[in-house]
Write a protein that holds these residues in place. Structure first.
Motif, mmCIF file in Angstrom:
data_model
loop_
_atom_site.group_PDB
_atom_site.id
_atom_site.type_symbol
_atom_site.label_atom_id
_atom_site.label_comp_id
_atom_site.label_asym_id
_atom_site.label_seq_id
_atom_site.Cartn_x
_atom_site.Cartn_y
_atom_site.Cartn_z
ATOM 1 N N PRO A 426 0.795 -1.237 0.000
ATOM 2 C CA PRO A 426 0.000 0.000 0.000
ATOM 3 C C PRO A 426 0.824 1.282 0.000
ATOM 4 C CG PRO A 426 -0.003 -1.004 2.174
ATOM 5 C CD PRO A 426 0.638 -1.995 1.253
ATOM 6 N N GLY A 427 2.133 1.190 0.189
ATOM 7 C CA GLY A 427 2.950 2.401 0.205
ATOM 8 C C GLY A 427 4.431 2.057 0.307
ATOM 9 N N TRP A 428 5.239 3.096 0.294
ATOM 10 C CA TRP A 428 6.709 2.955 0.363
ATOM 11 C C TRP A 428 7.238 4.069 1.253
ATOM 12 C CZ3 TRP A 428 10.728 -0.108 -1.266
ATOM 13 C CH2 TRP A 428 11.998 0.453 -1.262
ATOM 14 N N TYR A 429 7.943 3.692 2.328
ATOM 15 C CA TYR A 429 8.443 4.671 3.284
ATOM 16 C C TYR A 429 9.873 4.317 3.676
ATOM 17 C CZ TYR A 429 3.483 5.682 3.544
ATOM 18 O OH TYR A 429 2.189 6.004 3.207
ATOM 19 N N LYS A 717 12.775 9.940 5.218
ATOM 20 C CA LYS A 717 13.494 10.476 4.057
ATOM 21 C C LYS A 717 12.788 10.201 2.744
ATOM 22 C CE LYS A 717 17.924 10.452 3.797
ATOM 23 N NZ LYS A 717 19.354 10.041 3.727
ATOM 24 N N GLY A 718 11.815 9.298 2.750
ATOM 25 C CA GLY A 718 11.084 8.994 1.530
ATOM 26 C C GLY A 718 9.681 8.545 1.866
ATOM 27 N N ALA A 719 8.700 8.911 1.034
ATOM 28 C CA ALA A 719 7.316 8.524 1.317
ATOM 29 C C ALA A 719 6.485 8.566 0.050
ATOM 30 C CB ALA A 719 6.698 9.452 2.370
ATOM 31 N N MET A 720 5.822 7.446 -0.240
ATOM 32 C CA MET A 720 4.806 7.370 -1.303
ATOM 33 C C MET A 720 3.619 6.617 -0.716
ATOM 34 S SD MET A 720 6.956 6.662 -4.839
ATOM 35 C CE MET A 720 7.885 5.240 -4.234
ATOM 36 N N GLU A 732 15.390 -2.300 -8.915
ATOM 37 C CA GLU A 732 14.033 -1.829 -8.617
ATOM 38 C C GLU A 732 13.998 -1.106 -7.274
ATOM 39 O OE1 GLU A 732 11.737 -5.476 -10.992
ATOM 40 O OE2 GLU A 732 11.672 -5.363 -8.802
ATOM 41 N N PHE A 733 14.753 -1.596 -6.308
ATOM 42 C CA PHE A 733 14.804 -0.956 -4.989
ATOM 43 C C PHE A 733 15.305 0.479 -5.112
ATOM 44 C CE2 PHE A 733 17.687 0.385 -1.620
ATOM 45 C CZ PHE A 733 16.831 0.431 -0.523
ATOM 46 N N TYR A 734 16.409 0.682 -5.836
ATOM 47 C CA TYR A 734 16.983 2.022 -5.919
ATOM 48 C C TYR A 734 16.081 2.984 -6.699
ATOM 49 C CZ TYR A 734 21.241 0.324 -3.763
ATOM 50 O OH TYR A 734 22.147 -0.204 -2.875
ATOM 51 N N VAL A 735 15.322 2.459 -7.647
ATOM 52 C CA VAL A 735 14.358 3.308 -8.347
ATOM 53 C C VAL A 735 13.299 3.806 -7.371
ATOM 54 C CG1 VAL A 735 12.499 3.315 -10.047
ATOM 55 C CG2 VAL A 735 14.708 2.311 -10.637
ATOM 56 N N LEU A 736 12.738 2.894 -6.551
ATOM 57 C CA LEU A 736 11.729 3.296 -5.577
ATOM 58 C C LEU A 736 12.319 4.226 -4.517
ATOM 59 C CD1 LEU A 736 9.482 0.170 -4.875
ATOM 60 C CD2 LEU A 736 8.929 2.245 -6.124
ATOM 61 N N GLN A 737 13.565 3.969 -4.128
ATOM 62 C CA GLN A 737 14.207 4.839 -3.137
ATOM 63 C C GLN A 737 14.262 6.275 -3.649
ATOM 64 O OE1 GLN A 737 18.567 5.005 -2.668
ATOM 65 N NE2 GLN A 737 18.252 4.261 -0.583
ATOM 66 N N LEU A 739 12.427 7.652 -6.104
ATOM 67 C CA LEU A 739 11.075 8.189 -6.272
ATOM 68 C C LEU A 739 10.466 8.566 -4.935
ATOM 69 C CD1 LEU A 739 9.648 5.742 -8.983
ATOM 70 C CD2 LEU A 739 10.347 8.130 -9.297
ATOM 71 N N GLY A 740 10.718 7.758 -3.900
ATOM 72 C CA GLY A 740 10.182 8.057 -2.573
ATOM 73 C C GLY A 740 10.729 9.353 -2.022
ATOM 74 N N ARG A 741 12.031 9.594 -2.222
ATOM 75 C CA ARG A 741 12.628 10.834 -1.728
ATOM 76 C C ARG A 741 12.092 12.041 -2.486
ATOM 77 N NH1 ARG A 741 18.955 8.830 -0.850
ATOM 78 N NH2 ARG A 741 18.479 7.331 0.819
ATOM 79 N N GLN A 742 11.922 11.882 -3.795
ATOM 80 C CA GLN A 742 11.366 12.983 -4.583
ATOM 81 C C GLN A 742 9.927 13.282 -4.158
ATOM 82 O OE1 GLN A 742 11.790 11.808 -8.684
ATOM 83 N NE2 GLN A 742 14.021 11.610 -8.535
ATOM 84 N N ALA A 743 9.145 12.232 -3.902
ATOM 85 C CA ALA A 743 7.747 12.421 -3.515
ATOM 86 C C ALA A 743 7.644 13.124 -2.164
ATOM 87 C CB ALA A 743 7.032 11.072 -3.470
ATOM 88 N N LEU A 744 8.496 12.754 -1.208
ATOM 89 C CA LEU A 744 8.454 13.397 0.108
ATOM 90 C C LEU A 744 8.875 14.859 0.001
ATOM 91 C CD1 LEU A 744 8.017 13.148 3.161
ATOM 92 C CD2 LEU A 744 10.434 12.518 3.366
ATOM 93 N N GLU A 745 9.875 15.140 -0.821
ATOM 94 C CA GLU A 745 10.318 16.515 -1.002
ATOM 95 C C GLU A 745 9.185 17.357 -1.583
ATOM 96 O OE1 GLU A 745 13.875 19.007 -3.322
ATOM 97 O OE2 GLU A 745 13.854 16.812 -3.324
ATOM 98 N N ALA A 746 8.460 16.788 -2.555
ATOM 99 C CA ALA A 746 7.326 17.515 -3.139
ATOM 100 C C ALA A 746 6.212 17.698 -2.111
ATOM 101 C CB ALA A 746 6.808 16.757 -4.360
ATOM 102 N N GLU A 747 6.018 16.685 -1.266
ATOM 103 C CA GLU A 747 4.971 16.744 -0.240
ATOM 104 C C GLU A 747 5.243 17.846 0.778
ATOM 105 O OE1 GLU A 747 3.956 13.928 3.564
ATOM 106 O OE2 GLU A 747 4.033 12.920 1.609
#
Length: 749
Positions: A426-429, A717-720, A732-737, A739-747
């Motif tokens: 359900p999410g990535w943190y 440090k990261g949240a989707m 795949e892990f590093y891609v999500l890592q 993206l998660g950091r970018q998403a949290l920064e935007a949030e």
């Protein structure tokens, strides 16, 4: 693509084919020669091994093999062979003239009777014994020794000590991979002889000041060069070694000895032509040099020679004549420059030096954070006559250092994939511990350790057992996981690969491993359900604080630079202070790593002959790369007589950090209990943990942990917060890592 382009492409492909064929022939010829030499070496080892006084460690050094390899060739040199320390003098070590030797006395773990560890939860002890045994653990946990202050928490209903369970099926090992066998201490007198300090070898405070090296900072992508004398833009061409040395020293004085590359990574310019980055780096380092320059061959006691072929942070060393020396290094050794220009990065080094000077008036920034960290630590060693350890901290025997090297891993790296977790989550943190290792340096083991065998442990009272388990220690244990365990693994076990570890989690599984006292404590009194631990052997050190003063000073520097990075009126200086604070983290992190003193690996390269002939390479080496012009090699030359070798300190810090990744206090009080609020993987739901990366936890559930900015606290440090496919590969892990950091920064904008 048209017909003409296709035809031209075929012609180019044939050209590449024609270039590959002669190199394949060269490689095949070289491999055949190597196989022949190895056969001769093995035959010689067997012949020399028949000598009555032959020793496996001496043969291993001469042959360039490990002791295990020698014993495989000559079984009679196995565990019954004499150890290095003489029976009549357990404190005698190798003399200063002895050559470095490979790890000694390795014996595979075998099934043996163990002594059950006590239940360290409060209800297991009664009366005075209970109060006495729990006082010291509570004091230790309060200061962050093991960060496992759960003594007063009510035990869960399922917390009854598990009874021995059938062994669960072993984890599947990929084809071709072989399970690593951990060494153990020999039984009886032979093992007792390991327990000594090396003679005439101790960590003492230096009585000299390091020489200052002038630095320059170069962006090879833009050509911008910054040094004490100003800023210029250079024409670097393709940024080869020759072009950099020529352009830089046409501008800066010869006493500039270090050139830090801030951006551009010129050593990767031909990465597309090589299968491995190290090969591209080696090709760049070994490129043509300007007239008068050569690879550095020797320097003074505090200087190093030759290149370090590292895939991302290499070090090249050259000299011109006898007096001019130059290093090209990556600033990535110190911190991620995060796009900062060379002027800002130079300002960061200036701020770092100024902040450190408040605590060390003789501070000198050396080439790397690890060198700087060890030098700064050495200047905190007690020097006052009569002070404890004023004569220096003794260095453990080579046998104990080799054991710790083989059995004490570093940070936990694990990717948890389906079917252990759902294919979609359900999410990535990402929750990362701030300056984590600084949390675990307040106490360390000092002096010569006490060996605690299973029999000795069984003979102790529960109070004595608890005291031993809460001391700086390293244990060989048999572990049984509760049948109904449904969370992540707690203790490391060897996996295929030279330094690989896995974390068994299967309910009912039994395995044998080595673990630090912090992790054994965590397994015995974790907040979910205690694991069954049997002590097979162990080493217990006297409690001391050799790292405390050093760490406290670095933490103070780190806090001051972080504060400066928030309040300074100039944006460039704010960024410089933030980068400098990250450099302090590297000084402590890599400084601790230098205490581990791994076997020394030397690297080198030789130029191919005019016709592509491969030159003779040194004995005991392993080929690591072959380019158009050079062959590169590396050789393990064993453990040196290093006065700063203290793997027992690094092992305690690493063990405590891994334990705290599972459960540990934060810097914020729990309003209900008044005790530090707890955080870690075991405080998240079972099945929600997706990965561990040293100090970080990745989960499918958002951690609700307080953050006060103190060492050891978890920072999000990261949240989707939307559904994701569970990563099954590192890529795949590093891609999500990211993206998660970018998403949290935007949030947070």
């Amino acid at each position: 693509m048209d017909s003409k382009t296709y035809t031209e492409g075929l012609a180019e492909l044939r050209g590449v084919r024609d270039e590959i064929k002669p190199r394949e022939r060269q490689l095949a010829k070289l491999q055949a020669e190597l196989d022949k030499l190895r056969a001769q070496r093995d035959e010689k080892v067997r012949a020399l091994g028949a000598y009555q006084k032959a020793k496996s460690d001496r043969l291993a050094t001469s042959a360039g093999l490990s002791v295990i390899d020698v014993v495989a060739l000559v079984p009679s040199l196995g565990p019954q062979a004499p150890v290095s320390a003489p029976a009549e003098s357990p404190v005698t070590g190798a003399s200063a003239e002895d050559p470095p030797e490979a790890q000694k006395g390795v014996r595979p773990i075998k099934e043996a009777a163990g002594a059950p560890a006590p239940d360290l939860r409060p209800q297991s002890l009664e009366g005075d014994d209970r109060a006495a045994a729990l006082t010291r653990p509570r004091e230790a946990a309060a200061d962050g020794a093991f960060d496992l202050d759960v003594l007063d928490e009510p035990a869960p209903a399922t917390a009854a000590a598990p009874s021995p369970a059938p062994v669960a099926p072993a984890a599947v090992i990929p084809d071709g991979a072989q399970e690593r066998t951990l060494p153990s201490i020999p039984e009886g007198v032979a093992g007792d002889r390991w327990i000594y300090a090396e003679s005439n070898l101790a960590s003492k405070r230096p009585n000299f000041k390091q020489a200052t090296r002038q630095m320059a900072f170069l962006d090879t992508a833009t050509g911008v060069l910054v040094w004490q004398g100003g800023t210029v833009t250079l024409d670097l061409g393709r940024a080869s070694v020759a072009e950099i040395l020529t352009a830089v020293y046409a501008t800066v004085p010869a006493d500039v000895e270090r050139i830090y590359i801030t951006a551009g990574d010129p050593w990767h310019q031909n990465a597309g032509r090589h299968q491995f980055l190290k090969d591209a780096v080696a090709e760049w380092l070994n490129g043509p040099l300007p007239e008068g320059w050569q690879v550095e061959s020797s320097r003074g006691k505090d200087r190093q020679a030759g290149h370090l072929v590292h895939p991302r942070n290499p070090v090249g060393r050259w000299q011109r004549g006898k007096d001019q020396h130059s290093e090209i290094r990556s600033v990535g050794e110190w911190f991620d420059p995060a796009g900062a220009d060379p002027a800002t990065i130079r300002a960061a080094f200036v701020e770092l030096w100024k902040a450190l000077r408040r605590h060390w008036d003789d501070v000198v920034l050396m080439g790397s954070p690890s060198q700087t960290g060890r030098d700064l630590w050495s200047r905190t060693i007690p020097a006052k006559a009569g002070a404890k350890w004023a004569d220096g901290y003794p260095v453990m025997s080579q046998e104990i250092r080799g054991l710790l090297h083989a059995t004490a891993g570093q940070g936990r790296t694990e990717l948890i994939t389906p079917p252990r977790v759902p294919e979609r989550v359900p999410g990535w943190y990402e929750a990362d511990r701030t300056f984590a290792y600084a949390k675990h340096t307040w106490t360390s083991g000092v002096g010569v350790p006490q060996r605690v065998t299973a029999a000795a442990f069984a003979a102790m009272s529960e109070k004595e057992q608890a005291d031993a388990l809460f001391s700086p220690s390293h244990w060989q244990v048999r572990v049984t996981i509760p049948r109904d365990w449904d969370h992540v693994g707690l203790l490391p076990a060897p996996a295929p690969g030279e330094r690989s570890w896995r974390y068994p989690y299967e309910g009912g599984r039994t395995f044998i491993t080595w673990a630090g006292g912090a992790e054994v404590n965590l397994a015995l009194r974790n907040p979910l359900q205690p694991w069954r631990i049997e002590i097979l052997d162990g080493l217990v050190w006297e409690k001391g604080d050799p790292l405390k003063d050093w760490s406290n000073k670095l933490k103070d520097v780190w806090r001051s630079l972080r504060a400066l990075g928030e309040v300074h009126g100039d944006e460039q200086q704010r960024q410089a202070a933030r980068l400098a604070s990250r450099a302090v983290r590297s000084i402590l992190l890599y400084g601790i790593g230098t205490f581990a003193q791994r076997p020394r690996i030397t690297t080198g390269s030789l130029e191919l002959g005019a016709g592509g002939e491969v030159p003779e390479i040194p004995d005991g080496t392993r080929l690591t790369g072959l380019t158009d012009t050079h062959v590169t090699w590396e050789r393990n030359i064993g453990f040196a007589r290093d006065q700063y070798a203290h793997p027992e300190w690094a092992a305690v810090v690493w063990s405590a950090a891994r334990a705290a990744l599972l459960s540990g206090p934060t810097g914020t009080k729990d309003p209900e209990t008044g005790k530090p609020a707890r955080a870690g993987a075991l405080h998240l739901p079972a099945g929600s943990i997706l990965a561990f990366r040293t100090d970080a936890i990745y989960s499918s559930v958002r951690p609700d942990w307080p953050y006060s900015g103190e060492p050891g606290d978890y920072l999000l440090k990261g949240a989707m917060s939307w559904e994701q496919s569970t990563p099954t590969t590192d890529e795949e892990f590093y891609v999500l890592q990211a993206l998660g950091r970018q998403a949290l920064e935007a949030e947070e904008l």
